[in-house]
Structure formats: structure tokens, C-alpha cells
Write a protein that holds these residues in place. Structure first.
Motif, PDB file in Angstrom:
ATOM      1  N   TYR A 115       0.805  -1.174  -0.021  1.00  0.00           N
ATOM      2  CA  TYR A 115      -0.008   0.098   0.126  1.00  0.00           C
ATOM      3  C   TYR A 115       0.841   1.322  -0.043  1.00  0.00           C
ATOM      4  O   TYR A 115       0.365   2.343  -0.498  1.00  0.00           O
ATOM      5  CB  TYR A 115      -0.876   0.102   1.291  1.00  0.00           C
ATOM      6  CG  TYR A 115      -0.198   0.463   2.470  1.00  0.00           C
ATOM      7  CD1 TYR A 115      -0.416   1.859   2.724  1.00  0.00           C
ATOM      8  CD2 TYR A 115       0.485  -0.301   3.321  1.00  0.00           C
ATOM      9  CE1 TYR A 115       0.121   2.451   3.948  1.00  0.00           C
ATOM     10  CE2 TYR A 115       1.026   0.044   4.532  1.00  0.00           C
ATOM     11  CZ  TYR A 115       0.818   1.364   4.718  1.00  0.00           C
ATOM     12  OH  TYR A 115       1.420   1.772   6.049  1.00  0.00           O
ATOM     13  N   SER A 116       2.148   1.235   0.443  1.00  0.00           N
ATOM     14  CA  SER A 116       2.888   2.637   0.739  1.00  0.00           C
ATOM     15  C   SER A 116       3.452   2.638  -0.539  1.00  0.00           C
ATOM     16  O   SER A 116       3.986   3.970  -0.743  1.00  0.00           O
ATOM     17  CB  SER A 116       4.017   2.164   1.726  1.00  0.00           C
ATOM     18  OG  SER A 116       4.956   1.071   1.188  1.00  0.00           O
ATOM     19  N   THR A 117       3.356   2.010  -1.629  1.00  0.00           N
ATOM     20  CA  THR A 117       3.675   2.587  -3.271  1.00  0.00           C
ATOM     21  C   THR A 117       2.794   2.821  -3.776  1.00  0.00           C
ATOM     22  O   THR A 117       3.015   3.060  -5.000  1.00  0.00           O
ATOM     23  CB  THR A 117       4.390   1.139  -3.825  1.00  0.00           C
ATOM     24  OG1 THR A 117       3.517   0.185  -4.033  1.00  0.00           O
ATOM     25  CG2 THR A 117       5.675   0.621  -2.821  1.00  0.00           C
ATOM     26  N   LEU A 118       1.512   2.970  -3.497  1.00  0.00           N
ATOM     27  CA  LEU A 118       0.235   3.225  -4.166  1.00  0.00           C
ATOM     28  C   LEU A 118      -0.049   4.893  -4.239  1.00  0.00           C
ATOM     29  O   LEU A 118       0.483   5.465  -3.330  1.00  0.00           O
ATOM     30  CB  LEU A 118      -0.840   2.574  -3.665  1.00  0.00           C
ATOM     31  CG  LEU A 118      -0.741   1.126  -3.639  1.00  0.00           C
ATOM     32  CD1 LEU A 118      -2.146   0.465  -3.162  1.00  0.00           C
ATOM     33  CD2 LEU A 118      -0.646   0.477  -5.132  1.00  0.00           C
ATOM     34  N   SER A 119      -0.366   5.203  -5.325  1.00  0.00           N
ATOM     35  CA  SER A 119      -0.923   6.845  -5.211  1.00  0.00           C
ATOM     36  C   SER A 119      -2.109   6.687  -4.384  1.00  0.00           C
ATOM     37  O   SER A 119      -2.689   5.568  -4.306  1.00  0.00           O
ATOM     38  CB  SER A 119      -1.117   7.151  -6.812  1.00  0.00           C
ATOM     39  OG  SER A 119      -2.404   6.401  -7.206  1.00  0.00           O
ATOM     40  N   PHE A 120      -2.731   8.039  -4.109  1.00  0.00           N
ATOM     41  CA  PHE A 120      -3.845   7.904  -3.421  1.00  0.00           C
ATOM     42  C   PHE A 120      -4.859   7.556  -3.931  1.00  0.00           C
ATOM     43  O   PHE A 120      -5.858   6.703  -3.307  1.00  0.00           O
ATOM     44  CB  PHE A 120      -4.256   9.324  -2.890  1.00  0.00           C
ATOM     45  CG  PHE A 120      -5.176   9.560  -1.659  1.00  0.00           C
ATOM     46  CD1 PHE A 120      -4.805   9.166  -0.345  1.00  0.00           C
ATOM     47  CD2 PHE A 120      -6.256   9.979  -1.997  1.00  0.00           C
ATOM     48  CE1 PHE A 120      -5.747   9.290   0.650  1.00  0.00           C
ATOM     49  CE2 PHE A 120      -7.505   9.900  -1.007  1.00  0.00           C
ATOM     50  CZ  PHE A 120      -7.032   9.484   0.057  1.00  0.00           C
ATOM     51  N   GLU A 121      -5.047   7.639  -5.254  1.00  0.00           N
ATOM     52  CA  GLU A 121      -6.188   7.117  -6.003  1.00  0.00           C
ATOM     53  C   GLU A 121      -6.603   5.744  -6.137  1.00  0.00           C
ATOM     54  O   GLU A 121      -7.192   5.155  -5.959  1.00  0.00           O
ATOM     55  CB  GLU A 121      -6.359   7.719  -7.568  1.00  0.00           C
ATOM     56  CG  GLU A 121      -6.689   9.207  -7.365  1.00  0.00           C
ATOM     57  CD  GLU A 121      -8.055   9.642  -6.686  1.00  0.00           C
ATOM     58  OE1 GLU A 121      -8.779   8.722  -7.002  1.00  0.00           O
ATOM     59  OE2 GLU A 121      -8.194  10.639  -5.984  1.00  0.00           O
ATOM     60  N   GLU A 122      -5.023   5.042  -6.319  1.00  0.00           N
ATOM     61  CA  GLU A 122      -4.933   3.506  -6.107  1.00  0.00           C
ATOM     62  C   GLU A 122      -5.172   3.034  -4.820  1.00  0.00           C
ATOM     63  O   GLU A 122      -5.762   2.017  -4.845  1.00  0.00           O
ATOM     64  CB  GLU A 122      -3.592   3.088  -6.733  1.00  0.00           C
ATOM     65  CG  GLU A 122      -3.040   3.557  -8.078  1.00  0.00           C
ATOM     66  CD  GLU A 122      -1.818   3.274  -8.345  1.00  0.00           C
ATOM     67  OE1 GLU A 122      -1.358   2.903  -9.753  1.00  0.00           O
ATOM     68  OE2 GLU A 122      -0.894   3.540  -7.512  1.00  0.00           O
ATOM     69  N   LEU A 123      -4.944   3.667  -3.692  1.00  0.00           N
ATOM     70  CA  LEU A 123      -5.112   3.308  -2.408  1.00  0.00           C
ATOM     71  C   LEU A 123      -6.642   3.431  -2.206  1.00  0.00           C
ATOM     72  O   LEU A 123      -7.334   2.371  -1.604  1.00  0.00           O
ATOM     73  CB  LEU A 123      -4.452   4.256  -1.395  1.00  0.00           C
ATOM     74  CG  LEU A 123      -4.672   3.960   0.089  1.00  0.00           C
ATOM     75  CD1 LEU A 123      -4.142   2.590   0.356  1.00  0.00           C
ATOM     76  CD2 LEU A 123      -4.056   5.048   0.883  1.00  0.00           C
ATOM     77  N   LYS A 124      -7.278   4.364  -2.697  1.00  0.00           N
ATOM     78  CA  LYS A 124      -8.738   4.472  -2.384  1.00  0.00           C
ATOM     79  C   LYS A 124      -9.376   3.126  -3.183  1.00  0.00           C
ATOM     80  O   LYS A 124     -10.456   2.624  -2.741  1.00  0.00           O
ATOM     81  CB  LYS A 124      -9.360   5.840  -2.929  1.00  0.00           C
ATOM     82  CG  LYS A 124      -9.004   6.978  -2.200  1.00  0.00           C
ATOM     83  CD  LYS A 124      -9.567   8.251  -2.729  1.00  0.00           C
ATOM     84  CE  LYS A 124     -10.969   8.328  -2.847  1.00  0.00           C
ATOM     85  NZ  LYS A 124     -11.733   9.433  -3.206  1.00  0.00           N
ATOM     86  N   GLU A 151      -7.506  12.660   0.796  1.00  0.00           N
ATOM     87  CA  GLU A 151      -5.973  12.847   0.616  1.00  0.00           C
ATOM     88  C   GLU A 151      -5.290  13.534   1.731  1.00  0.00           C
ATOM     89  O   GLU A 151      -4.288  13.205   2.111  1.00  0.00           O
ATOM     90  CB  GLU A 151      -5.938  13.152  -0.745  1.00  0.00           C
ATOM     91  CG  GLU A 151      -4.317  13.344  -1.051  1.00  0.00           C
ATOM     92  CD  GLU A 151      -3.929  13.394  -2.636  1.00  0.00           C
ATOM     93  OE1 GLU A 151      -2.868  13.462  -2.950  1.00  0.00           O
ATOM     94  OE2 GLU A 151      -4.859  13.813  -3.449  1.00  0.00           O
ATOM     95  N   ASP A 152      -6.083  14.817   2.269  1.00  0.00           N
ATOM     96  CA  ASP A 152      -5.262  15.831   2.797  1.00  0.00           C
ATOM     97  C   ASP A 152      -6.328  16.200   4.040  1.00  0.00           C
ATOM     98  O   ASP A 152      -7.186  16.850   3.829  1.00  0.00           O
ATOM     99  CB  ASP A 152      -4.598  16.532   2.296  1.00  0.00           C
ATOM    100  CG  ASP A 152      -3.750  17.648   3.109  1.00  0.00           C
ATOM    101  OD1 ASP A 152      -3.322  17.077   4.062  1.00  0.00           O
ATOM    102  OD2 ASP A 152      -3.730  18.911   2.816  1.00  0.00           O
TER     103      ASP A 152
END
Length: 420
Positions: A115-124, A151-152
């Protein structure tokens, strides 16, 4: 047993002190599993399997037609017996998948990820793929949709207020789910390094002591409030704790889903079960039941020793709904099912409104429930929404305090259904 119309409500004749439950009662999966493809508030899924297909645990059997709807997974391995239509707990016709459990529980392998390598959209998208149902967003009418990660944010509220007149289940978090709950807190800290992270708990002594001990080695704050349906809405809870009613800087996470998020993102494991508080005078063995998704209510009733219930309510006594079909699958997002005997239910019928104003006094969003109810009775739904009826968060407090036993909450739910 007398099931009742959705236009009716249950009034408890006297206050009942909530019980604490910590022991978890495991319910073995039945042979015949029923999976609803229609999640809360008409959020539908389409089947991805057909009759006679072999399915595995972790396999997607339904995908959302709306981008915000989470997928439906099989919690057992077995054979699809039928894709058909069935009446759900609330009396609505829904599409369902019937699967015959082979009790082998063979699993479909899930693709590993970090999960730490994912962009925020990929994480969602990964969070959406966990199949978890958001329940604490009443005012935005998004129950049945995915968890809302931002995201923030400056504030993260972890809402552990899952309490009602018939029981409190928050002890489950600091006793049974302790390790994964703490892992979830660490996950949130890694995602929101500078945010103020706060747990909102009930104010009883056991909860305060339990969460204080749980959080002692973390930088997470604890806020305790008297348990009320008020805090089952994320916007209202956010306003009270952070003074951020607009939710611009705040994200609310359902504390009871946080361990499942941790398992999903850190271990790539899906959580196929849900916890149900089974209580009421007709229940021989009340408690917290661990039930696999796809299990029908009548199967759980048998395990709990339910005998001749006079009324059945899915959800809290304040804001729950009448149960219409006992052989229906338990809806995602329901945390409590009450089986009430005749002595627990007030026999009083609705009386004329006396304009006492108690309903307006307790409304958390400043509505005039007695006026809105009159509009619904006259089927003036346009005027109902002009008078902010759509802002009702369905907390049920107006119905509970009404001396005339008016069915205010159910009336407003009906109006909203007409609008949708």
C-alpha cells in the motif's frame, strides 16, 4: 409473531439500561448462503456468476453499477444454485445469489500489493475493493457505499460510538480486536502524519478505561461522550468534536471497520464476517454474534434461541427498521437486531400531536418534526423538502421523546423514499 409496516415504529415503554458485551459467539455458516446484490439505499450490484458456477472464498460475485458501490464477495466455496429475486429484511425485492456451501472454504488467491507504493487514487480503489460498507454518513445518504478516505486532512475522527438502549459493543474493539485496531491506528498515522487523530467513545466507565489503556502508547486522543444516535452521523460528530461541520478538514472512520481496513491493506486479507448485537426479551442467549456474510436472519435466530418475538427490529431501537422477512440475508451495515417480546413494546397507539415541541427540542439539526410529519401525512412532499425535511439524519430522537407516540422517523423515511 407480528411483523409491522414500515410506516410504523416501536416505542419502548420505559428506559432500559444498556448492557456491555465482550464475548463473541461464532456462528458456523449454513449450507445455503444468500447474498444480496442490492446494498443499502438502492446501491445495486450486477452478478458476475451464473447458475452451476463453482465459486471460491474471496471471489467477486457482484460488482457495483455505481462507481461508489463496493463489490460483493463470496464468503464460502461452493456451487451457485440460482440467481433470483427475493424479499430482503425490509420488504424490498432485491436480486440475490444462492450458493450451496461445500464447507471446503477453498480460497481464490488475491494479488499481493504494497500500500505504501500506491498513489492515493490507487489506495482508494484498494480500500473500495475490501467490500466494507460505510454506515456513519447518514446526512449525506451514503450508507451502502465505500469508506470515504480523503487525501489531506487535519483531523481524523475514529467513531467508536456504536451503542443503543439494548447494548454496547465497543468493548469488542479494545478486547477482541485489540491488535488489528492498533495496527489500523498505525496505518492511519502513516497516511496522515500530521493529523490530529481522535477516538470517540461512549462515556461509560468501562469504555473510558478500556480505550485509555488501549491508546496509552499511541499519540491518539480519546474523547468520550454520552452515547446517543447523534454521534452515528459523521457530520454531526465532526462538528461536536472538531467544530468542523462542513467536513472540510476532517475525515471520519468507522472504528468497527478499522481492523478490517488494517487486515486488508497490511495483510491483503478480506473480512467476510460482520458482528451483530442480538438482544431483546425474546432472545435466550443475547450477545455479539460473529456471522459470515450471506447468512440469513432465521439461521442466527435459531443459534440465539429466539422464541416467539412480538416485534423484530433491524438496527437500533431509535432508528432501526421493521423486519419483514426472517429468511432474508442480513443487510451489510446492520450492527444490531432486536427481538422484542410483547411486554417490551408499548401498546399505545398514535395520538394527535399536542404541539409540545419536544421533538424540535431534541432534533440535532434544528428541524420541526411535528410540522414535517403533517406535510408527509398530507403527501405534500415538495413542501416537506422545502422545509428542510431532507436534512433529517434519521437519529430517531423525535419519535423516542414524543408523548403522543407519533411515528415521526418512519414518516420521514417514507418521504425520502418517495423522493428517491
Amino acid at each position: 409473531m407480528k411483523l409491522f409496516s414500515i410506516s410504523k415504529a416501536v416505542h419502548v415503554p420505559k428506559f432500559k439500561e444498556a448492557e456491555h458485551f465482550s464475548t463473541i459467539i461464532d456462528v458456523d455458516a449454513p449450507k445455503n448462503m444468500v447474498y444480496s446484490l442490492s446494498q443499502q439505499h438502492n446501491m445495486k450490484c450486477s452478478p458476475t456468476v451464473k447458475r452451476n458456477d463453482r465459486v471460491l472464498v474471496n471471489q467477486i460475485i457482484g460488482v457495483g453499477e455505481n462507481n461508489s458501490v463496493v463489490p460483493v464477495y463470496s464468503s464460502v466455496s461452493g456451487t451457485v444454485k440460482q440467481v433470483t429475486t427475493k424479499v430482503d429484511l425490509m420488504g424490498n425485492k432485491v436480486d440475490v445469489i444462492l450458493i450451496e456451501n461445500d464447507f471446503l472454504y477453498e480460497k481464490e488467491t488475491r494479488e499481493a500489493f504494497d500500500y505504501s507504493t500506491l498513489s492515493f487514487e490507487e489506495l482508494k480503489e484498494k480500500i473500495k475493493g475490501l467490500g466494507l460498507i460505510e454506515t456513519q454518513n447518514l446526512s449525506n445518504r451514503k450508507r451502502g457505499m465505500q469508506l470515504s478516505f480523503k487525501e489531506d486532512v487535519k483531523n481524523v475522527l475514529i467513531n467508536a460510538q456504536e451503542s443503543g438502549l439494548y447494548g454496547q459493543v465497543d468493548s469488542y474493539l479494545y478486547e477482541n480486536e485489540r491488535e488489528d485496531f492498533l495496527r489500523g491506528l498505525g496505518l492511519l498515522r502513516s497516511l496522515y502524519k500530521n493529523a490530529n487523530i481522535t477516538v470517540l467513545s461512549t462515556s461509560d466507565a468501562d469504555s473510558v478505561i478500556g480505550f485509555t489503556e488501549l491508546l496509552k502508547n499511541t499519540d491518539v486522543n480519546l474523547v468520550s461522550k454520552i452515547p446517543t444516535q447523534f454521534y452515528h452521523d459523521m457530520n454531526l460528530a465532526s462538528r461536536d468534536v472538531f467544530s468542523d461541520f462542513a467536513m472540510k478538514d476532517t475525515m471520519v472512520v468507522d472504528a468497527f471497520l478499522l481492523p478490517a481496513v488494517a487486515r486488508g491493506l497490511l495483510d491483503n486479507r478480506l473480512t467476510h464476517y460482520q458482528l451483530l448485537l442480538i438482544n431483546g426479551g425474546a432472545v435466550k442467549t443475547p450477545g455479539i454474534y460473529k456471522v459470515l456474510s450471506g447468512t440469513t436472519l432465521n439461521y442466527v435466530m435459531e443459534k440465539a434461541g429466539v422464541e416467539d418475538p412480538f416485534r423484530v427490529v433491524a438496527g437500533n431501537i431509535l432508528s432501526g427498521d421493521a423486519v419483514f422477512a426472517l429468511d432474508a440475508p442480513i443487510n451489510r451495515g446492520i450492527r444490531e437486531v432486536l427481538f422484542l417480546n410483547e411486554n417490551e413494546v408499548s401498546k399505545e397507539e398514535e395520538m394527535n400531536c399536542i404541539k409540545c415541541g419536544r421533538c424540535a427540542d431534541v432534533c440535532p439539526v434544528g428541524l420541526q418534526p411535528y410540522e414535517l410529519n403533517a406535510l408527509v401525512i398530507n403527501r405534500d412532499f415538495d413542501e416537506f423538502f422545502k422545509n428542510r425535511g431532507g436534512m433529517c439524519v434519521e437519529c430517531g430522537r423525535c419519535s423516542y421523546v414524543c408523548p403522543s407516540k407519533r411515528h415521526l422517523l418512519q414518516s420521514f423515511k417514507t418521504a425520502k423514499k418517495v423522493k428517491r
